[in-house]
Design an enzyme around this catalytic site. Structure first.
Site, mmCIF file in Angstrom:
data_model
loop_
_atom_site.group_PDB
_atom_site.id
_atom_site.type_symbol
_atom_site.label_atom_id
_atom_site.label_comp_id
_atom_site.label_asym_id
_atom_site.label_seq_id
_atom_site.Cartn_x
_atom_site.Cartn_y
_atom_site.Cartn_z
ATOM 1 N N ASN A 146 0.806 -1.232 0.000
ATOM 2 C CA ASN A 146 0.000 0.000 0.000
ATOM 3 C C ASN A 146 0.835 1.277 0.000
ATOM 4 O O ASN A 146 0.398 2.285 -0.538
ATOM 5 C CB ASN A 146 -1.031 -0.025 1.141
ATOM 6 C CG ASN A 146 -0.390 -0.083 2.489
ATOM 7 O OD1 ASN A 146 0.770 -0.458 2.631
ATOM 8 N ND2 ASN A 146 -1.129 0.296 3.505
ATOM 9 N N LYS A 169 12.492 -7.108 1.416
ATOM 10 C CA LYS A 169 11.544 -7.787 0.537
ATOM 11 C C LYS A 169 10.312 -6.917 0.301
ATOM 12 O O LYS A 169 9.504 -6.714 1.206
ATOM 13 C CB LYS A 169 11.108 -9.127 1.144
ATOM 14 C CG LYS A 169 10.234 -9.895 0.176
ATOM 15 C CD LYS A 169 9.269 -10.781 0.915
ATOM 16 C CE LYS A 169 7.943 -10.975 0.289
ATOM 17 N NZ LYS A 169 7.411 -10.132 -0.728
ATOM 18 N N THR A 226 -0.406 -12.462 9.233
ATOM 19 C CA THR A 226 0.966 -12.735 8.792
ATOM 20 C C THR A 226 1.946 -12.354 9.903
ATOM 21 O O THR A 226 2.911 -13.071 10.166
ATOM 22 C CB THR A 226 1.312 -11.926 7.516
ATOM 23 O OG1 THR A 226 0.190 -11.880 6.659
ATOM 24 C CG2 THR A 226 2.494 -12.498 6.802
ATOM 25 N N GLU A 244 4.452 -4.018 12.493
ATOM 26 C CA GLU A 244 3.501 -2.918 12.251
ATOM 27 C C GLU A 244 2.337 -3.532 11.493
ATOM 28 O O GLU A 244 2.453 -3.834 10.306
ATOM 29 C CB GLU A 244 4.165 -1.824 11.410
ATOM 30 C CG GLU A 244 5.319 -1.119 12.101
ATOM 31 C CD GLU A 244 4.892 -0.296 13.307
ATOM 32 O OE1 GLU A 244 3.679 -0.102 13.510
ATOM 33 O OE2 GLU A 244 5.786 0.134 14.058
ATOM 34 N N CYS A 278 -3.105 1.617 6.559
ATOM 35 C CA CYS A 278 -3.259 1.011 7.885
ATOM 36 C C CYS A 278 -3.982 1.955 8.835
ATOM 37 O O CYS A 278 -4.834 1.534 9.611
ATOM 38 C CB CYS A 278 -1.894 0.625 8.435
ATOM 39 S SG CYS A 278 -0.704 1.963 8.407
ATOM 40 N N GLU A 380 -10.828 -5.416 9.809
ATOM 41 C CA GLU A 380 -10.123 -4.307 9.176
ATOM 42 C C GLU A 380 -10.548 -4.276 7.706
ATOM 43 O O GLU A 380 -10.314 -5.236 6.969
ATOM 44 C CB GLU A 380 -8.608 -4.493 9.234
ATOM 45 C CG GLU A 380 -7.906 -3.337 8.546
ATOM 46 C CD GLU A 380 -6.405 -3.500 8.367
ATOM 47 O OE1 GLU A 380 -5.922 -4.632 8.189
ATOM 48 O OE2 GLU A 380 -5.721 -2.465 8.377
ATOM 49 N N GLY A 453 0.358 -4.453 16.650
ATOM 50 C CA GLY A 453 1.800 -4.615 16.512
ATOM 51 C C GLY A 453 2.594 -4.487 17.779
ATOM 52 O O GLY A 453 2.051 -4.257 18.857
ATOM 53 N N GLU A 457 8.030 2.513 14.784
ATOM 54 C CA GLU A 457 8.845 3.041 13.703
ATOM 55 C C GLU A 457 8.834 4.553 13.863
ATOM 56 O O GLU A 457 8.024 5.110 14.587
ATOM 57 C CB GLU A 457 8.282 2.617 12.352
ATOM 58 C CG GLU A 457 8.358 1.105 12.232
ATOM 59 C CD GLU A 457 8.336 0.570 10.823
ATOM 60 O OE1 GLU A 457 7.290 0.678 10.185
ATOM 61 O OE2 GLU A 457 9.376 0.029 10.381
HETATM 62 P P1 NAD Z 1 0.507 -9.211 3.968
HETATM 63 O O1 NAD Z 1 0.794 -9.598 5.378
HETATM 64 O O2 NAD Z 1 -0.263 -10.155 3.140
HETATM 65 O O3 NAD Z 1 1.871 -8.953 3.183
HETATM 66 C C1 NAD Z 1 2.858 -8.062 3.661
HETATM 67 C C2 NAD Z 1 4.227 -8.552 3.216
HETATM 68 O O4 NAD Z 1 4.490 -9.802 3.861
HETATM 69 C C3 NAD Z 1 4.346 -8.811 1.725
HETATM 70 O O5 NAD Z 1 5.645 -8.452 1.290
HETATM 71 C C4 NAD Z 1 4.151 -10.322 1.634
HETATM 72 O O6 NAD Z 1 4.747 -10.878 0.479
HETATM 73 C C5 NAD Z 1 4.839 -10.788 2.908
HETATM 74 N N1 NAD Z 1 4.373 -12.091 3.418
HETATM 75 C C6 NAD Z 1 3.173 -12.693 3.198
HETATM 76 N N2 NAD Z 1 3.138 -13.889 3.840
HETATM 77 C C7 NAD Z 1 4.320 -14.018 4.476
HETATM 78 C C8 NAD Z 1 4.866 -15.024 5.323
HETATM 79 N N3 NAD Z 1 4.206 -16.139 5.629
HETATM 80 N N4 NAD Z 1 6.115 -14.828 5.821
HETATM 81 C C9 NAD Z 1 6.798 -13.696 5.545
HETATM 82 N N5 NAD Z 1 6.341 -12.720 4.744
HETATM 83 C C10 NAD Z 1 5.109 -12.873 4.220
HETATM 84 O O7 NAD Z 1 -0.180 -7.785 4.056
HETATM 85 P P2 NAD Z 1 -0.815 -6.947 2.848
HETATM 86 O O8 NAD Z 1 -2.158 -7.460 2.569
HETATM 87 O O9 NAD Z 1 0.187 -6.868 1.748
HETATM 88 O O10 NAD Z 1 -0.877 -5.482 3.520
HETATM 89 C C11 NAD Z 1 -1.995 -4.944 4.112
HETATM 90 C C12 NAD Z 1 -1.854 -4.959 5.617
HETATM 91 O O11 NAD Z 1 -0.723 -4.194 6.023
HETATM 92 C C13 NAD Z 1 -3.044 -4.319 6.293
HETATM 93 O O12 NAD Z 1 -3.435 -5.094 7.379
HETATM 94 C C14 NAD Z 1 -2.480 -2.974 6.769
HETATM 95 O O13 NAD Z 1 -3.181 -2.409 7.830
HETATM 96 C C15 NAD Z 1 -1.093 -3.347 7.106
HETATM 97 N N6 NAD Z 1 -0.227 -2.155 7.163
HETATM 98 C C16 NAD Z 1 0.238 -1.743 8.384
HETATM 99 C C17 NAD Z 1 1.032 -0.590 8.473
HETATM 100 C C18 NAD Z 1 1.561 -0.106 9.798
HETATM 101 O O14 NAD Z 1 2.490 0.685 9.797
HETATM 102 N N7 NAD Z 1 1.022 -0.552 10.920
HETATM 103 C C19 NAD Z 1 1.349 0.120 7.321
HETATM 104 C C20 NAD Z 1 0.841 -0.332 6.102
HETATM 105 C C21 NAD Z 1 0.061 -1.477 6.041
#
Ligand code: NAD
Length: 476
Positions: A146, A169, A226, A244, A278, A380, A453, A457
């Site tokens: 995002n 990554k 995740t 996070e 997020c 969410e 989380g 950061e």
């Molecule tokens: P996701 O967890 O599916 O993916 C995030 C990253 O993790 C990607 O690079 C993905 O390839 C990797 N990943 C997926 N499975 C994994 C595993 N088993 N082991 C290690 N890495 C793995 O999340 P998303 O759908 O891409 O992102 C949206 C989420 O991120 C929302 O919940 C959002 O709120 C959150 N987010 C949080 C913040 C914050 O600062 N708190 C900021 C932005 C987004």
């Protein structure tokens, strides 16, 4: 195919490629290698080899390199922003802000490099002690799609200034801007192996990074499920993790609020990045005395939002990140309608017609009379749908605000300091804004509580979180 960034190979399984698709047009704009365990191992080795020399430099020297990188990013922000819009979908003006945000964060930590210091403790006759602040070694960073550039800066800048090296990554759907930014840092003079990018799938590349014995710390941003998995994986080797995760931010509009500002804040807070942030406003609570006027003005504002390809002039909101995301929002809204769990005031459907058909657009949506069991309030929701609930008093607003497993952000819109203070002290969220939402300058620490989380950061705290303490005791 072998790409080299900072001396490490970037992914590179020779025959396997992942397409990168523009979510506004459905067109493939590029391909990146689909990394495997081999590439992760290789990148960790390169980062390990680069570590002692990088950690041995004066912190200010590392900071100067980041300043140089930030200057190059500023010079090239237009091209970087176009690339970001094409792979991620957000309007160009927001992509420009995000790329500038990358440079801001680099500069913030570069400026802090001179402040990295340990401690001296006099122990009387027993002796003296020195507490050294040291980098961990190789850090692994994993980010979602995002905000590919900003989230990269939040991890790369403090880690590198503190003297760590990193394997990064990006999300599988948005790797291009990160790769280009890493090349720019390379050009700024980052030594080979200090920053390595490995593209690929989360379950393969991400997990391998978390499990790798050569990685000393993990910083992850993404989905809560995740994150929980990652914490479990990392606990096997006692790696510290920063997580996070998601949020379900409440916005409370109190009866004395400046309605115009609050409406603008709600529109930006929910519909920025097509609701895929997020800290987006995910639940809005408005005092019933101003509810009717507020909802009317909010609806007018939402209806004027221009949705389209982020590269077109004047667009306020782009597409969702891809087909799965649009399907998720579509299913959620169909369920809400079928079960009579809310009243849709505007939107509530995918956008169709010229300019929309090939992409993943969804109409900006407002819902009132939301049933407490609707997913809009219990999950969410990562899309442009805003539930609005009228509340009779502050206790009820705070009760609703806390009725979630998340605790990322929250805002209250008021001029009454006692209301603001009450919300800050009783709503469990990592950041509470007053008359603002979303803004996260690099100067203030940002991190969630509850399932949002662990760790922070931004701020000086993030710099410290990439260091560990060691003590030297000198007995006389
Ligand atoms: P996701 O967890 O599916 O993916 C995030 C990253 O993790 C990607 O690079 C993905 O390839 C990797 N990943 C997926 N499975 C994994 C595993 N088993 N082991 C290690 N890495 C793995 O999340 P998303 O759908 O891409 O992102 C949206 C989420 O991120 C929302 O919940 C959002 O709120 C959150 N987010 C949080 C913040 C914050 O600062 N708190 C900021 C932005 C987004």
């Amino acid at each position: 195919m072998k790409m080299r960034i900072g001396g490490a190979e970037v992914a590179g399984a020779d025959e396997r490629w992942m397409p990168v698709v523009n979510p506004a047009t459905g067109e493939e704009i590029d391909r990146v290698p689909e990394g495997t365990l081999y590439e992760v191992d290789d990148a960790v080795k390169a980062a390990g080899d680069a570590f002692s020399s990088w950690a041995g430099r004066a912190p200010r020297e590392r900071g100067l390199l980041l300043f140089r990188g930030a200057a190059l990013v500023r010079e090239r922000h237009e091209n970087l922003a176009r690339l970001l819009t094409m792979e991620q979908g957000k309007p160009l003006k927001d992509a420009v802000d995000e790329v500038r945000g990358f440079a801001n964060v680099l500069e913030y930590y570069a400026a802090l490099s001179g402040s990295l210091a340990g401690e001296y403790i006099h122990l009387g006759k027993a002796g003296d002690a020195v507490v050294a602040r040291e980098p961990f070694g190789v850090c692994g960073a994993i980010v979602p799609w995002n905000m590919p550039a900003l989230l990269m800066a939040w991890k790369v800048a403090p880690a590198l200034v503190a003297g760590n090296t990193m394997v990064f990554k990006p999300a599988s759907t948005t790797p291009l801007t990160s790769i280009r930014l890493a090349h720019i840092l390379d050009e700024a003079g980052l030594p080979p192996g200090v920053l390595n990018v490995v593209t690929g799938r989360g379950e393969v590349v991400g997990e391998a990074l978390v499990r790798h014995p050569g990685v000393q710390k993990i910083s992850f941003t993404g989905d809560a499920e995740t994150g929980l998995q990652i914490q479990e994986l990392a606990s096997g080797s006692l790696k510290p993790v920063t997580l996070e995760l998601g949020g379900s931010d409440p916005m409370i509009v109190w009866k004395d609020a400046d309605i115009e500002k609050a409406v603008a804040g709600a529109v930006r807070g929910r519909f920025y990045n097509a609701g895929q942030t997020c800290t987006a406003v995910k639940r809005l609570f408005v005092h019933q005395s101003i509810g009717e006027e507020f909802v009317r003005r909010l609806m007018e504002a939402v209806r004027t939002l221009k949705v389209g390809n982020g590269l077109s002039p004047g667009v306020d909101m782009g597409p969702l990140s891809g087909a799965p995301q649009r399907e998720r929002i579509g299913t959620l809204m169909e369920t809400l309608k079928n079960r009579g769990q809310g009243k849709v005031l505007t939107g509530g459907m995918p956008l169709k017609g010229p300019g929309y058909d090939a992409g993943y657009f969804y109409a900006p949506t407002l819902v009132t009379d939301v049933h407490p069991e609707s997913a809009l309030l219990t999950k969410e929701v990562f899309g442009p749908v805003l539930p609005v609930i009228c509340i009779p008093d502050l206790d009820t607003a705070i009760m609703h605000a806390n009725n979630t497993r998340f605790g990322l952000g929250a805002s209250v819109w008021t001029h009454d300091l006692s209301v603001a203070r009450e919300v800050f002290s009783r709503v469990r969220a990592g950041v509470v804004w007053v008359n603002r939402h979303l803004t996260l300058p690099p100067d203030i620490p940002f991190g969630g509580v509850k399932t949002s989380g662990i760790g922070s950061e931004n701020g000086t705290q993030a710099l410290s979180s990439y260091t560990r303490l060691r003590s030297l005791y000198i007995g006389w």
